[in-house]
Design a protein around this motif. Structure first.
Motif, PDB file in Angstrom:
ATOM      1  N   PRO A 102       9.151  12.631   2.004  1.00  0.00           N
ATOM      2  CA  PRO A 102      10.097  11.995   2.927  1.00  0.00           C
ATOM      3  C   PRO A 102       9.413  11.163   4.001  1.00  0.00           C
ATOM      4  O   PRO A 102       9.896  10.084   4.358  1.00  0.00           O
ATOM      5  CB  PRO A 102      10.851  13.193   3.521  1.00  0.00           C
ATOM      6  CG  PRO A 102      10.791  14.236   2.458  1.00  0.00           C
ATOM      7  CD  PRO A 102       9.435  14.079   1.844  1.00  0.00           C
ATOM      8  N   ALA A 103       8.302  11.642   4.516  1.00  0.00           N
ATOM      9  CA  ALA A 103       7.570  10.878   5.533  1.00  0.00           C
ATOM     10  C   ALA A 103       7.029   9.574   4.939  1.00  0.00           C
ATOM     11  O   ALA A 103       7.053   8.515   5.589  1.00  0.00           O
ATOM     12  CB  ALA A 103       6.430  11.714   6.107  1.00  0.00           C
ATOM     13  N   GLU A 104       6.529   9.652   3.695  1.00  0.00           N
ATOM     14  CA  GLU A 104       6.039   8.449   3.034  1.00  0.00           C
ATOM     15  C   GLU A 104       7.188   7.465   2.784  1.00  0.00           C
ATOM     16  O   GLU A 104       7.032   6.252   2.967  1.00  0.00           O
ATOM     17  CB  GLU A 104       5.371   8.825   1.702  1.00  0.00           C
ATOM     18  CG  GLU A 104       4.154   9.721   1.817  1.00  0.00           C
ATOM     19  CD  GLU A 104       2.954   8.996   2.401  1.00  0.00           C
ATOM     20  OE1 GLU A 104       2.960   7.742   2.402  1.00  0.00           O
ATOM     21  OE2 GLU A 104       2.013   9.675   2.844  1.00  0.00           O
ATOM     22  N   GLU A 105       8.336   7.969   2.386  1.00  0.00           N
ATOM     23  CA  GLU A 105       9.496   7.110   2.142  1.00  0.00           C
ATOM     24  C   GLU A 105       9.975   6.464   3.433  1.00  0.00           C
ATOM     25  O   GLU A 105      10.339   5.278   3.459  1.00  0.00           O
ATOM     26  CB  GLU A 105      10.619   7.928   1.507  1.00  0.00           C
ATOM     27  CG  GLU A 105      10.310   8.360   0.076  1.00  0.00           C
ATOM     28  CD  GLU A 105      11.288   9.392  -0.450  1.00  0.00           C
ATOM     29  OE1 GLU A 105      12.050   9.966   0.373  1.00  0.00           O
ATOM     30  OE2 GLU A 105      11.288   9.644  -1.674  1.00  0.00           O
ATOM     31  N   ASP A 106       9.968   7.229   4.529  1.00  0.00           N
ATOM     32  CA  ASP A 106      10.356   6.675   5.825  1.00  0.00           C
ATOM     33  C   ASP A 106       9.376   5.584   6.259  1.00  0.00           C
ATOM     34  O   ASP A 106       9.787   4.552   6.819  1.00  0.00           O
ATOM     35  CB  ASP A 106      10.403   7.777   6.891  1.00  0.00           C
ATOM     36  CG  ASP A 106      11.580   8.725   6.698  1.00  0.00           C
ATOM     37  OD1 ASP A 106      12.511   8.365   5.946  1.00  0.00           O
ATOM     38  OD2 ASP A 106      11.563   9.819   7.295  1.00  0.00           O
ATOM     39  N   ALA A 107       8.089   5.808   6.009  1.00  0.00           N
ATOM     40  CA  ALA A 107       7.086   4.803   6.371  1.00  0.00           C
ATOM     41  C   ALA A 107       7.293   3.520   5.572  1.00  0.00           C
ATOM     42  O   ALA A 107       7.164   2.411   6.110  1.00  0.00           O
ATOM     43  CB  ALA A 107       5.686   5.360   6.133  1.00  0.00           C
ATOM     44  N   LEU A 108       7.650   3.665   4.281  1.00  0.00           N
ATOM     45  CA  LEU A 108       7.910   2.494   3.459  1.00  0.00           C
ATOM     46  C   LEU A 108       9.147   1.744   3.955  1.00  0.00           C
ATOM     47  O   LEU A 108       9.131   0.508   4.057  1.00  0.00           O
ATOM     48  CB  LEU A 108       8.089   2.912   2.002  1.00  0.00           C
ATOM     49  CG  LEU A 108       8.473   1.792   1.025  1.00  0.00           C
ATOM     50  CD1 LEU A 108       7.440   0.677   1.050  1.00  0.00           C
ATOM     51  CD2 LEU A 108       8.662   2.343  -0.391  1.00  0.00           C
ATOM     52  N   LYS A 109      10.207   2.469   4.279  1.00  0.00           N
ATOM     53  CA  LYS A 109      11.423   1.814   4.797  1.00  0.00           C
ATOM     54  C   LYS A 109      11.122   1.065   6.082  1.00  0.00           C
ATOM     55  O   LYS A 109      11.608  -0.054   6.298  1.00  0.00           O
ATOM     56  CB  LYS A 109      12.508   2.868   5.045  1.00  0.00           C
ATOM     57  CG  LYS A 109      13.126   3.451   3.776  1.00  0.00           C
ATOM     58  CD  LYS A 109      14.165   4.518   4.113  1.00  0.00           C
ATOM     59  CE  LYS A 109      14.731   5.142   2.856  1.00  0.00           C
ATOM     60  NZ  LYS A 109      15.690   6.237   3.170  1.00  0.00           N
TER      61      LYS A 109
ATOM     62  N   GLY B 196       0.815  -1.210   0.000  1.00  0.00           N
ATOM     63  CA  GLY B 196       0.000   0.000   0.000  1.00  0.00           C
ATOM     64  C   GLY B 196       0.844   1.254   0.000  1.00  0.00           C
ATOM     65  O   GLY B 196       0.534   2.233  -0.697  1.00  0.00           O
ATOM     66  N   LEU B 197       1.931   1.245   0.781  1.00  0.00           N
ATOM     67  CA  LEU B 197       2.830   2.397   0.836  1.00  0.00           C
ATOM     68  C   LEU B 197       3.565   2.584  -0.489  1.00  0.00           C
ATOM     69  O   LEU B 197       3.789   3.717  -0.931  1.00  0.00           O
ATOM     70  CB  LEU B 197       3.817   2.228   1.992  1.00  0.00           C
ATOM     71  CG  LEU B 197       3.211   2.409   3.389  1.00  0.00           C
ATOM     72  CD1 LEU B 197       4.145   1.860   4.456  1.00  0.00           C
ATOM     73  CD2 LEU B 197       2.906   3.889   3.649  1.00  0.00           C
ATOM     74  N   ILE B 198       3.948   1.467  -1.123  1.00  0.00           N
ATOM     75  CA  ILE B 198       4.600   1.561  -2.435  1.00  0.00           C
ATOM     76  C   ILE B 198       3.647   2.193  -3.443  1.00  0.00           C
ATOM     77  O   ILE B 198       4.028   3.101  -4.204  1.00  0.00           O
ATOM     78  CB  ILE B 198       5.049   0.167  -2.922  1.00  0.00           C
ATOM     79  CG1 ILE B 198       6.217  -0.337  -2.081  1.00  0.00           C
ATOM     80  CG2 ILE B 198       5.448   0.215  -4.398  1.00  0.00           C
ATOM     81  CD1 ILE B 198       6.621  -1.776  -2.381  1.00  0.00           C
ATOM     82  N   ALA B 199       2.401   1.738  -3.426  1.00  0.00           N
ATOM     83  CA  ALA B 199       1.410   2.265  -4.368  1.00  0.00           C
ATOM     84  C   ALA B 199       1.158   3.752  -4.118  1.00  0.00           C
ATOM     85  O   ALA B 199       1.060   4.548  -5.059  1.00  0.00           O
ATOM     86  CB  ALA B 199       0.112   1.478  -4.249  1.00  0.00           C
ATOM     87  N   ARG B 200       1.070   4.123  -2.828  1.00  0.00           N
ATOM     88  CA  ARG B 200       0.827   5.530  -2.499  1.00  0.00           C
ATOM     89  C   ARG B 200       2.008   6.394  -2.934  1.00  0.00           C
ATOM     90  O   ARG B 200       1.829   7.477  -3.497  1.00  0.00           O
ATOM     91  CB  ARG B 200       0.588   5.673  -1.000  1.00  0.00           C
ATOM     92  CG  ARG B 200       0.407   7.117  -0.547  1.00  0.00           C
ATOM     93  CD  ARG B 200      -0.113   7.201   0.869  1.00  0.00           C
ATOM     94  NE  ARG B 200      -0.050   8.568   1.374  1.00  0.00           N
ATOM     95  CZ  ARG B 200      -0.898   9.528   1.022  1.00  0.00           C
ATOM     96  NH1 ARG B 200      -1.866   9.266   0.157  1.00  0.00           N
ATOM     97  NH2 ARG B 200      -0.783  10.747   1.518  1.00  0.00           N
TER      98      ARG B 200
ATOM     99  N   VAL C  68       2.730  20.838  -5.954  1.00  0.00           N
ATOM    100  CA  VAL C  68       4.001  20.118  -6.084  1.00  0.00           C
ATOM    101  C   VAL C  68       4.836  20.288  -4.819  1.00  0.00           C
ATOM    102  O   VAL C  68       5.458  19.332  -4.329  1.00  0.00           O
ATOM    103  CB  VAL C  68       4.783  20.608  -7.321  1.00  0.00           C
ATOM    104  CG1 VAL C  68       6.204  20.031  -7.326  1.00  0.00           C
ATOM    105  CG2 VAL C  68       4.048  20.230  -8.597  1.00  0.00           C
ATOM    106  N   ALA C  69       4.849  21.491  -4.271  1.00  0.00           N
ATOM    107  CA  ALA C  69       5.615  21.740  -3.046  1.00  0.00           C
ATOM    108  C   ALA C  69       5.076  20.896  -1.901  1.00  0.00           C
ATOM    109  O   ALA C  69       5.845  20.353  -1.088  1.00  0.00           O
ATOM    110  CB  ALA C  69       5.562  23.224  -2.691  1.00  0.00           C
ATOM    111  N   ARG C  70       3.733  20.774  -1.816  1.00  0.00           N
ATOM    112  CA  ARG C  70       3.141  19.955  -0.745  1.00  0.00           C
ATOM    113  C   ARG C  70       3.511  18.480  -0.920  1.00  0.00           C
ATOM    114  O   ARG C  70       3.804  17.779   0.056  1.00  0.00           O
ATOM    115  CB  ARG C  70       1.618  20.122  -0.745  1.00  0.00           C
ATOM    116  CG  ARG C  70       1.129  21.475  -0.247  1.00  0.00           C
ATOM    117  CD  ARG C  70      -0.364  21.453   0.046  1.00  0.00           C
ATOM    118  NE  ARG C  70      -1.160  21.143  -1.157  1.00  0.00           N
ATOM    119  CZ  ARG C  70      -1.600  22.046  -1.995  1.00  0.00           C
ATOM    120  NH1 ARG C  70      -1.321  23.337  -1.807  1.00  0.00           N
ATOM    121  NH2 ARG C  70      -2.325  21.691  -3.052  1.00  0.00           N
TER     122      ARG C  70
END
Length: 425
Positions: free
Chosen positions: A85-92, A39-43, A77-79
């Motif tokens: 980064p938060a989404e990437e951290d959640a995926l990691k 789900g995180l990858i898709a998001r 785009v700025a948002r």
């Protein structure tokens, strides 16, 4: 390491395999972790796609002179950039959680492994040689100390409990046993001798599954590395992160090394003598095969280890370990148990295991099939060929004489100046 795709496709079979080891079902929990990861990858992919599309829309809006629209999209785009980064951290974190959970699950037993909770369910496969029934048989430490060649007291002063100092002919006997085993396996059994590192990194210990589960059983260095508990660790990792040609398989390697184990879970067991030491010598056998070869290779490796005991004329038996007694990485294991007259019982002297692709996944060790596309994981096997210290114990107890001397087995005499007996100093 298990394949999450296999678990998703075969949840019932996976849980049935765990049940054979007496473990609870875990497929649904693992699939839920993978669902979170997916789900995180898709998001994250959706956000990246929207960011890329929005960047193009900015140019289009500017081209039409719609500055307000362009600014609106820039803000979007700025948002997106701010939140990624938060989404990437959640995926990691999700990937790490899934990896950590999978890494803690043992291998699934093969279909032909005896079912049972512990060693009481092990099955005797064959017995070779008649156990020697000696009058007033002594244990190895009684024999060695009486000879004046086995010193636990001095070893304790130097290093603490579970160490020994061997002297004179017993030190020579240990060296003779190791040399004999390596010569047999390289000259007659087709193994290549290797002198591997004795200190290894975290990734290496993880590859053969000593880490993370069994960290407390290992010796850790001050710079974050580990003393090997068995040469299996170094030898198996020779193919880590490799893509082999199928023609080179099977690979067979052997090494005679010191081994180091903290024995954290062995308090109160075999406190006297050399059965369970922090430092001991072992000749290890490792094979790297294709999946189609591994079953036959397991039988072959076991016979290679047996040949050591046959040449030493030591009575032994082969035991097929039950699902509850196998090691963490094993799909199937044979133990060789040698007869010890001093204890009036059989004791393990070798353990030969086939691990399937369990370790290969942890090491990323693959091969290119001669036919077909893509790469496949190799199968790994390991076995003691055999434990040198325990072989020394077996020789002392089986070849002890009433006068306190020990007869040297015929095959070892060329390694011991052609002496026929070990006598007191």
């Amino acid at each position: 390491m298990h394949d999450i795709k296999f678990i998703r496709d075969n949840p019932e079979a996976f849980d049935q395999g765990l049940a054979k080891r007496g473990l609870p079902a875990q497929a649904s929990g693992l699939i839920a972790l993978d669902d979170t990861r997916r789900g995180l990858i898709a998001r994250l992919q959706a956000l990246q796609e929207r960011r890329n599309a929005a960047s193009k829309e900015i140019g289009q809006a500017m081209g039409k002179g719609d500055k307000a629209k362009a600014e609106e999209i820039k803000a979007e785009v700025a948002r997106i950039k701010e939140g990624m980064p938060a989404e990437e951290d959640a995926l990691k974190a999700a990937e790490a959680k899934l990896h950590e959970t999978l890494a803690a699950i043992p291998n699934i037993p093969g279909d032909d492994v005896p079912l049972g909770p512990d060693e009481t369910a092990n099955v005797e496969v064959r017995r070779v040689g008649e156990p020697r029934r000696l009058n007033s048989a002594k244990q190895h430490f009684e024999i060695g100390e009486a000879l004046g060649l086995m010193d636990f007291e001095t070893a304790a002063k130097i290093s603490g409990a579970r160490f020994v100092v061997l002297k004179g002919q017993l030190a020579q006997l240990e060296r003779a046993l190791g040399s004999f085993m390596v010569d047999l396996h390289t000259r007659e059994h087709g193994y290549t001798e290797v002198a591997p590192p004795l200190i290894v990194r975290d990734e290496t210990m993880f590859g053969t599954a000593q880490l993370p589960k069994f960290a407390e059983d290992q010796f850790h260095t001050t710079d974050g590395r580990w003393l090997i508990p068995t040469a299996e660790v170094s030898l198996t990792n020779l193919v880590r992160e490799s893509l082999l040609e199928e023609d080179v398989l099977p690979l067979r390697v052997t090494a005679w090394t010191p081994c180091f184990r903290a024995e954290a879970g062995a308090a109160g067991r075999d406190t006297r003598g050399m059965i369970r030491q922090h430092q001991f010598a072992k000749v290890e056998l490792v094979s790297i095969t294709s999946p189609e070869q591994s079953g036959d290779e397991h039988e072959r490796m076991t016979r290679c280890a047996e040949e050591v005991l046959k040449r030493l004329d030591l009575p032994y038996r082969v035991m097929a370990l039950s699902t509850g007694d196998m090691g963490f990485s094993a799909r199937k294991t044979y133990d060789l148990e040698v007869w010890l007259p001093g204890q009036n019982t059989y004791r393990e002297i070798s353990s030969c295991s086939v691990c399937g692709e369990f370790q290969a996944r942890r090491m990323d060790a693959r091969f290119k099939p001669k036919e077909g596309k893509g790469a496949r994981f190799v199968h790994t096997l390991n076995g003691s060929g055999v434990a040198v210290g325990r072989a020394l114990i077996a020789v002392l107890e089986n070849y002890q004489n009433p006068d306190g001397s020990v007869t040297i087995p015929d095959v070892l005499r060329p390694y011991m100046n052609n002496d026929t007996t070990i006598k007191a100093k």
